[in-house]
Design a protein around this motif. Structure first.
Motif, mmCIF file in Angstrom:
data_model
loop_
_atom_site.group_PDB
_atom_site.id
_atom_site.type_symbol
_atom_site.label_atom_id
_atom_site.label_comp_id
_atom_site.label_asym_id
_atom_site.label_seq_id
_atom_site.Cartn_x
_atom_site.Cartn_y
_atom_site.Cartn_z
ATOM 1 N N ASN A 66 -5.381 0.324 3.420
ATOM 2 C CA ASN A 66 -6.347 0.087 2.287
ATOM 3 C C ASN A 66 -7.801 -0.299 2.970
ATOM 4 O O ASN A 66 -8.409 -1.054 2.190
ATOM 5 C CB ASN A 66 -5.841 -1.291 1.398
ATOM 6 C CG ASN A 66 -5.604 -2.461 2.169
ATOM 7 O OD1 ASN A 66 -5.879 -2.589 3.407
ATOM 8 N ND2 ASN A 66 -5.674 -3.602 1.349
ATOM 9 N N ILE A 102 -4.550 0.308 -3.684
ATOM 10 C CA ILE A 102 -3.604 0.107 -2.697
ATOM 11 C C ILE A 102 -3.754 -1.535 -2.482
ATOM 12 O O ILE A 102 -4.527 -2.116 -1.916
ATOM 13 C CB ILE A 102 -3.929 0.765 -1.380
ATOM 14 C CG1 ILE A 102 -3.938 2.228 -1.819
ATOM 15 C CG2 ILE A 102 -2.800 0.316 -0.225
ATOM 16 C CD1 ILE A 102 -4.332 2.969 -0.683
ATOM 17 N N GLY A 103 -2.799 -2.491 -2.902
ATOM 18 C CA GLY A 103 -2.661 -3.730 -2.934
ATOM 19 C C GLY A 103 -2.086 -4.490 -1.706
ATOM 20 O O GLY A 103 -1.626 -3.588 -0.882
ATOM 21 N N MET A 104 -2.477 -5.886 -1.401
ATOM 22 C CA MET A 104 -2.066 -6.289 -0.222
ATOM 23 C C MET A 104 -1.536 -7.573 -0.287
ATOM 24 O O MET A 104 -1.894 -8.494 -0.999
ATOM 25 C CB MET A 104 -2.940 -6.280 0.953
ATOM 26 C CG MET A 104 -2.698 -6.433 2.419
ATOM 27 S SD MET A 104 -3.652 -5.723 3.489
ATOM 28 C CE MET A 104 -2.852 -5.827 4.988
ATOM 29 N N PHE A 106 -0.259 -10.968 2.070
ATOM 30 C CA PHE A 106 -0.543 -11.243 3.552
ATOM 31 C C PHE A 106 0.495 -12.084 4.039
ATOM 32 O O PHE A 106 1.332 -12.621 3.492
ATOM 33 C CB PHE A 106 -1.931 -11.979 3.634
ATOM 34 C CG PHE A 106 -3.111 -11.144 3.054
ATOM 35 C CD1 PHE A 106 -3.860 -10.442 4.044
ATOM 36 C CD2 PHE A 106 -3.485 -11.105 1.834
ATOM 37 C CE1 PHE A 106 -4.883 -9.605 3.647
ATOM 38 C CE2 PHE A 106 -4.452 -10.428 1.282
ATOM 39 C CZ PHE A 106 -5.216 -9.669 2.440
ATOM 40 N N GLU C 200 -10.174 -12.271 2.305
ATOM 41 C CA GLU C 200 -9.032 -11.044 2.482
ATOM 42 C C GLU C 200 -8.348 -11.052 1.121
ATOM 43 O O GLU C 200 -8.287 -9.970 0.668
ATOM 44 C CB GLU C 200 -8.199 -11.184 3.686
ATOM 45 C CG GLU C 200 -8.803 -11.277 4.979
ATOM 46 C CD GLU C 200 -7.884 -10.834 6.198
ATOM 47 O OE1 GLU C 200 -6.592 -11.541 5.883
ATOM 48 O OE2 GLU C 200 -8.271 -10.557 7.239
ATOM 49 N N GLY C 204 -8.592 -7.952 -1.089
ATOM 50 C CA GLY C 204 -7.334 -7.345 -1.170
ATOM 51 C C GLY C 204 -6.908 -6.822 -2.517
ATOM 52 O O GLY C 204 -6.249 -5.733 -2.652
ATOM 53 N N VAL C 205 -7.603 -7.383 -3.534
ATOM 54 C CA VAL C 205 -7.309 -6.930 -4.832
ATOM 55 C C VAL C 205 -8.525 -6.262 -5.133
ATOM 56 O O VAL C 205 -8.505 -5.920 -6.626
ATOM 57 C CB VAL C 205 -6.866 -8.066 -5.585
ATOM 58 C CG1 VAL C 205 -5.553 -8.780 -5.596
ATOM 59 C CG2 VAL C 205 -7.921 -9.207 -5.823
#
Lengths: 274, 308, 321
Positions: A66, A102-104, A106, C200, C204-205
């Motif tokens: 991503n 594309i999400g993440m 952690f 982040e 990230g979103v």
């Protein structure tokens, strides 16, 4: 685009079914080559696990998917990385658009210091979506199996939740923008076994809606949840003593654990090293 | 995920890109304002100072007094004045600031620190005019005149003590940062060998922090040289006619106080011939001295950062 | 052992025990601790003496005239003189500092910490800012006199004489420029303390950089930024040296315009630190009392800003552990 197929053993993968097509991917930090020789296809509605000893570059590869590596000064990606046949590192591609699809999640739960509601609504809001947030927040929290625990205190700070709840909130936050893929970077490493089991259950449940790639240092976890597994290791340059990660073997999870083709994989999964 | 994904959908909206670039540009302009300020400072100093340097009769720059309205520009009067004030100030703030830093960093309990640190910060917040008034009305009669009979109320020593008090918090806070930067493992290693706290502090911590401590000292010297109001009020150079002196018990002036003296008193910075320009000349000398000191201090600070 | 740690000097106390328990005289350590402890005690003692001296000096004026001292004009007789104009001037100078140095300083800090890469240009700006912070305040006065006063000369062409530019605006901008490097440095520190995990999470979103800055970085760094800006405001309000060069003089008392009257911006400015400097140089006990009273007024202003900053920081340090 993809004609849906569940046959995970069909190798080699035909290109259209692959969410990601990776070919000879290399990642550099400045002059230092952190990862090399990564070639793999990631299939939709599957859980793909990346395992290996620490420092083998699995997180680094995950953060390529991503374009999170863009945030690290000096990071550079070479080779081919296609997302639905689109080169992800094309100069026209906007990382912001990529990350909305594309999400993440952690390694350490990182809820924002805001209310539970605002955490989940954050993604839709920054994407300019202001309507129907209440429903969206509820659906996302339900999918993340957190709704029942927090429905009465949506306005409370997310920082008051337990570690496992926080991580599920982060999952809800990620799926609130309706992504296509979820990247999970050791999502359970900071959690206790019960919270870990909950998250694993959740992953299996939501994989019909999302393609999931998970980095884990926990082999049992990879064996329990994933459809395919990629084993990474690191090689040390005898001259510079720098560690460069590389992909050793990528296959259906059963095959990796029961019938590894590479000696290094076998040593790792049988616990002889790492 | 029904929508087909193409390179175009992944490129994002051009409006958003424009918006992002605009935000970045505005922030970048804000950051470059500091460059413009530096350029303007150097420009305004050099423009008039250059006139002084090229037109002054250089024999008037070496004499026995700084009296620009009378055409006497003895620079050493001011430099020596600055030096005297700085030496006295550092004799106060050097050891006391260092001592306070050692106490805060090595001895004070968390609770004591919580009280002492803000109190020191209040001292740091006292405006220099207040210290000037205090130096003139309290330090001079109660310390200097009592110790040295027959001294004028206006003297360099009282000003120096005032500047010293003013710079204690600065010295203490930078020195404390330097001591805090010493890793705890060194303290533990020394204690593990059976060393007492005093031994650890003097033989391990202070040598390990020496770069940062030197930096603290230099920054404080720079501040002391640049301090204006305490000297202007308490040292007696207000009439802008300062005699050369090597005795801190005399009245005198410093580079900074001379600048202030010249600008005040009348409605404007005017006078005979090069009076106006001499102000800028002194300003330039002061600027170069403090800038050099700050750059040297910066080097020392960097050395600390790279080591730990 | 347990007993002897409580101070029970029994005859069985051996040399070994003494050594372990540290009962052997550590006079060197004690002297050293006393030395460094007395350093800080000295600093605090000075603070107490200074405050006591000023307040007792100001007592007759503060108790005798009270609010009248704040609302009276500058006069040539000590018993009648108040600090209305300088107080008003210092207030408006503070407004200029807030309006000019805060947005520019915070913007610069955001650029340096969030946008700029680590390149030669960024490092040059960084070095430049640290050096600016060390430039003596009197030198900023030269900048104010040669640039800002000249600029405002053209702004008020019909005003008093040849130095019409010596206005509150020129003084305020000079001090705003003086405060700017401190604002940038403290804001940068606050921004650097924002956990990378928050950024982040935002990226990230799919948040853009400006969204991450606005919704994550600034809210988290706000207390730190506010602390730094309040400290720099306090410093600017107490500065006298640059104002002397910009041209504050006491001789012209100025018109009796109101606190919020726009006409004052065309007049020559006044400021409390300058007034204090002038009062302090006048002979006679009555002037010393008025000086002390003016100092108390300035100290209240400056210490209010300082104390607010310190309290704010301590509160958030506690909250975030």
């Amino acid at each position: 685009m993809s004609d849906h197929a569940d046959d995970v053993t069909a190798e080699p993968a035909d290109a259209p079914r692959a969410v990601f097509h990776v070919e000879d991917l290399r990642v550099y930090y400045g002059d230092f080559r952190a990862v090399t020789d990564v070639s793999m296809d990631v299939h939709d509605n599957e859980i793909t696990a990346m395992i290996g000893p620490s420092g083998c570059g699995k997180s680094t590869v995950l953060r390529c998917f991503n374009r999170m590596n863009d945030l690290i000064p000096g990071a550079r990606v070479e080779g081919r990385l296609d997302y639905h046949s689109i080169p992800l590192y094309d100069h026209k591609v906007d990382p912001v658009e990529v990350r909305r699809r594309i999400g993440m999640v952690f390694q350490k739960p990182n809820p924002f210091p805001k209310s539970i509601y605002d955490n989940v609504a954050y993604g839709p809001r920054v994407a300019g979506n202001k309507k129907g947030l209440d429903d969206l927040v509820e659906q996302s929290l339900r999918k993340a199996a957190l709704w029942d625990e927090v429905k009465d205190r949506l306005k409370n700070s997310a920082m008051g939740l337990s570690g496992g709840q926080q991580q599920r909130l982060c999952i809800a936050r990620a799926i609130a923008v309706s992504p296509d893929v979820l990247l999970m970077d050791e999502p359970c490493s900071a959690l206790d076994p019960i919270a870990t089991a909950l998250i694993e259950e959740l992953m299996v449940e939501i994989k019909e809606d999302y393609t999931i790639i998970i980095v884990t240092h926990n082999m049992q976890q990879a064996a329990r949840v994933s459809d395919r597994t990629a084993f990474f290791t690191a090689e040390v340059d005898p001259n510079t003593e720098q560690r460069t990660g590389l992909l050793v073997e990528y296959a259906p999870t059963d095959a990796i654990f029961s019938n590894p083709q590479d000696e290094r994989t076998e040593n790792y999964v049988t616990g002889r090293f790492g | 995920m029904a929508e087909p994904i193409s390179l175009e959908t992944l490129s994002g909206s051009s409006r958003r890109h424009l918006n992002e670039s605009a935000v970045k540009a505005v922030m970048a302009v804000a950051a470059t304002v500091s460059l413009a300020i530096s350029a303007l400072i150097v420009f305004s100093l050099v423009r008039e100072a250059w006139v002084f340097i090229t037109e002054v009769e250089w024999s008037t720059v070496w004499g026995s007094s700084w009296a620009p309205r009378l055409g006497r520009y003895d620079l050493k009067t001011l430099v020596v004045g600055s030096l005297l004030v700085t030496i006295i100030a550092m004799a106060v703030s050097g050891p006391i600031g260092l001592g306070a830093a050692i106490y805060l960093s090595e001895y004070a309990s968390v609770r004591v620190r919580k009280v002492l640190k803000p109190t020191l910060e209040i001292l740091a917040g006292i405006p220099s005019v207040v210290l000037g008034f205090f130096a003139l009305q309290w330090i001079s009669p109660n310390v200097i005149q009592r110790l040295f009979d027959g001294t004028s109320q206006f003297n360099l020593a009282a000003a120096g003590l005032g500047v010293g008090i003013l710079t204690i918090p600065l010295m203490s806070s930078i020195a404390e940062d330097a001591l805090k930067a010493v890793p705890n493992s060194l303290r533990e290693a020394s204690a593990g060998l059976g060393a007492r706290k005093v031994t650890t502090t003097i033989q391990v911590i202070l040598p390990a922090a020496v770069s940062g401590l030197v930096a603290a000292f230099i920054v404080t010297v720079s501040r002391a040289i640049g301090e204006t109001m305490v000297v202007f009020i308490a040292a007696g150079g207000g009439g802008n006619n300062a005699q050369f002196t090597l005795s801190p018990l005399d009245s005198g002036s410093t580079m900074t106080a001379a600048m202030a003296a010249q600008a005040s008193g009348t409605d404007s910075v005017v006078g005979e011939a090069l009076t106006f320009q001499s102000l800028f000349f002194v300003g330039l000398v002061l600027f170069v001295i403090t800038l050099s000191l700050n750059i040297v201090a910066d080097r020392f600070v960097r050395r600390v950062r790279t080591r730990y | 052992m347990a007993l002897s740690t409580l101070g029970n000097h029994s005859v069985t106390t051996t040399a070994v025990e003494r050594a372990i328990l540290g009962k052997g005289s550590d006079s060197k350590g004690l002297i050293f601790k006393l030395l460094v402890g007395s350093s800080i005690a000295f600093a605090l003692l000075v603070l107490v003496v200074l405050l006591f001296d000023v307040v007792t000096g100001a007592w007759p004026v503060l108790t005798g005239r009270g609010a009248d001292f704040l609302s009276s004009d500058l006069r040539s007789r000590a018993s009648e003189s108040g600090v209305f104009q300088p107080l008003r001037g210092t207030f408006w100078i503070g407004v200029f500092v807030v309006v000019f140095s805060f947005p520019v300083g915070i913007g610069a800090a955001i650029y340096l910490e969030e946008y700029a890469g680590d390149n030669v240009f960024t490092r040059f700006i960084d070095l430049n800012i640290r050096n600016l912070a060390g430039v003596p305040s009197v030198v900023y006065g030269i900048l104010g006199f040669s640039i800002f006063v000249k600029f405002f000369d053209g702004f008020f062409p019909n005003s008093v004489g040849q130095h019409a530019g010596k206005t509150t605006a020129a003084a305020g901008i000079t001090l705003a420029v003086l405060a700017l490097p401190i604002v940038i440095i403290t804001a940068s520190e606050a921004i650097r303390a924002v956990p990378q995990a928050l950024r982040e999470g935002g990226y990230g979103v799919g948040a853009t950089k400006s969204q991450v800055v606005r919704t994550q970085v600034l809210p988290y760094a706000a207390p730190g930024i506010l602390t730094g800006t309040l400290l720099s405001l306090a410093r600017a309000l107490g500065e006298a040296a640059p104002l002397i060069l910009v041209g504050a003089v006491q001789d012209k008392l100025g018109g009796r315009t109101g606190f919020f009257d726009f006409a004052q911006f065309g007049e020559q400015f006044k400021a409390l630190p300058i007034t204090i400097t002038n009062f302090a140089g006048r002979p006679g006990d009555d002037w010393q009392e008025v000086t002390a009273a003016a100092i108390v007024v300035l100290l209240v202003l400056v210490l209010m800003a300082n104390t607010a900053a310190i309290l704010l920081r301590n509160r958030f340090e506690k909250k975030r552990g």
